[in-house]
Write an enzyme that holds these catalytic residues in place. Sequence first.
Site, PDB file in Angstrom:
ATOM      1  N   LYS A 122     -17.529 -13.503   2.369  1.00 41.81           N
ATOM      2  CA  LYS A 122     -18.464 -12.406   2.669  1.00 41.81           C
ATOM      3  C   LYS A 122     -19.710 -12.545   1.813  1.00 41.81           C
ATOM      4  CE  LYS A 122     -14.789  -9.102   3.615  1.00 41.81           C
ATOM      5  NZ  LYS A 122     -13.892  -8.450   2.651  1.00 41.81           N
TER       6      LYS A 122
ATOM      7  N   GLY B  60     -12.675  -3.705   1.055  1.00 40.98           N
ATOM      8  CA  GLY B  60     -14.055  -3.251   1.224  1.00 40.98           C
ATOM      9  C   GLY B  60     -14.462  -2.217   0.186  1.00 40.98           C
TER      10      GLY B  60
ATOM     11  N   GLY C 238      -9.020  -8.396  -0.333  1.00 38.94           N
ATOM     12  CA  GLY C 238      -7.776  -8.531   0.417  1.00 38.94           C
ATOM     13  C   GLY C 238      -7.223  -9.945   0.401  1.00 38.94           C
TER      14      GLY C 238
ATOM     15  N   ARG D 204       0.827  -1.217   0.000  1.00 37.53           N
ATOM     16  CA  ARG D 204       0.000   0.000   0.000  1.00 37.53           C
ATOM     17  C   ARG D 204       0.858   1.261   0.000  1.00 37.53           C
ATOM     18  NH1 ARG D 204      -5.505  -1.013   3.533  1.00 37.53           N
ATOM     19  NH2 ARG D 204      -6.636  -1.854   1.750  1.00 37.53           N
TER      20      ARG D 204
HETATM   21  P1  ADP Z   1     -11.631 -11.355  -0.235  1.00 34.41           P
HETATM   22  O1  ADP Z   1     -10.862 -10.776   0.938  1.00 34.41           O
HETATM   23  O2  ADP Z   1     -10.735 -11.815  -1.329  1.00 34.41           O
HETATM   24  O3  ADP Z   1     -12.716 -10.444  -0.698  1.00 34.41           O
HETATM   25  P2  ADP Z   1     -13.336 -12.819   1.557  1.00 34.41           P
HETATM   26  O4  ADP Z   1     -12.867 -11.937   2.649  1.00 34.41           O
HETATM   27  O5  ADP Z   1     -14.758 -12.753   1.151  1.00 34.41           O
HETATM   28  O6  ADP Z   1     -12.392 -12.663   0.282  1.00 34.41           O
HETATM   29  O7  ADP Z   1     -13.092 -14.331   1.937  1.00 34.41           O
HETATM   30  C1  ADP Z   1     -11.812 -14.840   2.186  1.00 34.41           C
HETATM   31  C2  ADP Z   1     -11.903 -16.016   3.102  1.00 34.41           C
HETATM   32  O8  ADP Z   1     -12.785 -16.980   2.576  1.00 34.41           O
HETATM   33  C3  ADP Z   1     -10.575 -16.708   3.272  1.00 34.41           C
HETATM   34  O9  ADP Z   1     -10.156 -16.545   4.598  1.00 34.41           O
HETATM   35  C4  ADP Z   1     -10.904 -18.187   2.974  1.00 34.41           C
HETATM   36  O10 ADP Z   1     -10.335 -19.071   3.898  1.00 34.41           O
HETATM   37  C5  ADP Z   1     -12.398 -18.203   3.092  1.00 34.41           C
HETATM   38  N1  ADP Z   1     -13.011 -19.319   2.365  1.00 34.41           N
HETATM   39  C6  ADP Z   1     -12.843 -19.662   1.086  1.00 34.41           C
HETATM   40  N2  ADP Z   1     -13.535 -20.781   0.806  1.00 34.41           N
HETATM   41  C7  ADP Z   1     -14.164 -21.146   1.940  1.00 34.41           C
HETATM   42  C8  ADP Z   1     -15.030 -22.221   2.306  1.00 34.41           C
HETATM   43  N3  ADP Z   1     -15.402 -23.141   1.425  1.00 34.41           N
HETATM   44  N4  ADP Z   1     -15.469 -22.267   3.576  1.00 34.41           N
HETATM   45  C9  ADP Z   1     -15.106 -21.333   4.463  1.00 34.41           C
HETATM   46  N5  ADP Z   1     -14.307 -20.295   4.187  1.00 34.41           N
HETATM   47  C10 ADP Z   1     -13.839 -20.210   2.941  1.00 34.41           C
HETATM   48 MG    MG Z   2     -11.270 -10.664   3.029  1.00 33.73          MG
END
Ligand code: ADP
Ligand code: MG
Length: 398
Positions: free
Chosen positions: A197, A376, A353, A36
């Site tokens: 999320k 976010g 993230g 960042r």
């Molecule tokens: P990003 O930060 O890329 O937007 P999120 O914050 O929505 O993604 O989600 C990331 C998390 O999702 C990771 O910590 C990962 O372990 C979790 N994750 C991915 N697949 C699964 C699953 N099948 N069950 C539970 N958690 C999951």
């Molecule tokens: Mg995340």
Amino acid sequence: MDKLTVRDFDPAGKRVFVRVDFNVPLADGKVVDDSRIRASIPTIAYLLDRGAIVILASHLGRPGGKVNDTYRLRPVGLRLSELLRRPVRVTGDALGAGTLDALARLKPGQAILLENLRFHAAEEANDPAFAKALASYADVYVNDAFGTAHRAHASTVGIAKLLPAYAGLLMEREIAALSQLLESPAKPFAAVIGGAKVSDKLRVLENLMSRVDTFVVGGGMANTFFVAMGYTVGKSLLERDRVEDAARILALAEEKGVRFLLPTDVVVAKEVTRGAEHKLVPASKIPNSWSVVDAGPASMAAFTEALQDARTVLWNGPLGVFEVPTFGDGTRVMARFLARRADEGVTVVVGGGDSVAAIEQLKLGSKMTHISTGGGASLEFLEGIELPGIAALMDRPA
Ligand code: ADP
Ligand code: MG
């Protein structure tokens, strides 16, 4: 872009307040990941090289409106000085006589970093008096903190109403990459949505529904769709009160002829931890008391096949619990596949993230067309929400 940027004014001799997002991970008083900081160097260097006096400001962590030595910006200032190859002092506080004094002594081509803005509760409260105090430091305001653009705080929105407000170069790049996805993606356009999320990302799916040709949904997100299809998901991550939304999205995709892919085989584990017992099962036969942790090889083959002809791909959210290496196959396959596609000229934009962390682990970040620095913020942008920190910047005259 319809916002004015740093390139739209002459910085020479001007005092420029630059809101950056230096909310970086620290360990043992050192910056662990400086991406960042690096991301805002072009804006800072641009202004300094043209003789501006640069007053940098950021938040770090969640000190909750109180001074907390854990969240002092000193380590950030040190790393920033190295990257800029010039010394950048950190003030003892964002306000106060000492700070005013230090600011008064700055010369063109010099920069200073204000101490953590969130040591003052007034920052997150978007307190007008705090915004006014910050604005009094400068002639011009530049926002390069894309990662904080979804927050209406004193340093992102309040101050922008008091000074001529421009986008920094990072902010400009983020807006350009993400708005291209929403406004004029090269077709076919595919979105790969995973992660955890669920509610937020269901809104992203809805906003993209009229824009994409193909959805690939995996990770924890997929489970809510499995239940909508009548499958059971054992102990898996699930947002039960979103099952109806998922069903509606599936119906909408069908109606609009949008291809919608979910995993057909999944890795399930007894516990979502390293070393846990795990096995491959069809998505329609997830055993009770097991959790889905990854997409299986047949799913990944179908996913990559479906993305083969895409000219634009958005990826947001890992396809499995990649933090546990055994459950990271799906995410790794996707990362490598998209890096290759980007190499071949496909526009690949990655937001989120954790998705970005997964890609950086594989050292594939530089291969992608654009890696968003805002978790976010990029999610809300893709949901179609107008980010207050962007809305507050001056529009380019028509
Ligand atoms: P990003 O930060 O890329 O937007 P999120 O914050 O929505 O993604 O989600 C990331 C998390 O999702 C990771 O910590 C990962 O372990 C979790 N994750 C991915 N697949 C699964 C699953 N099948 N069950 C539970 N958690 C999951
Ligand atoms: Mg995340």
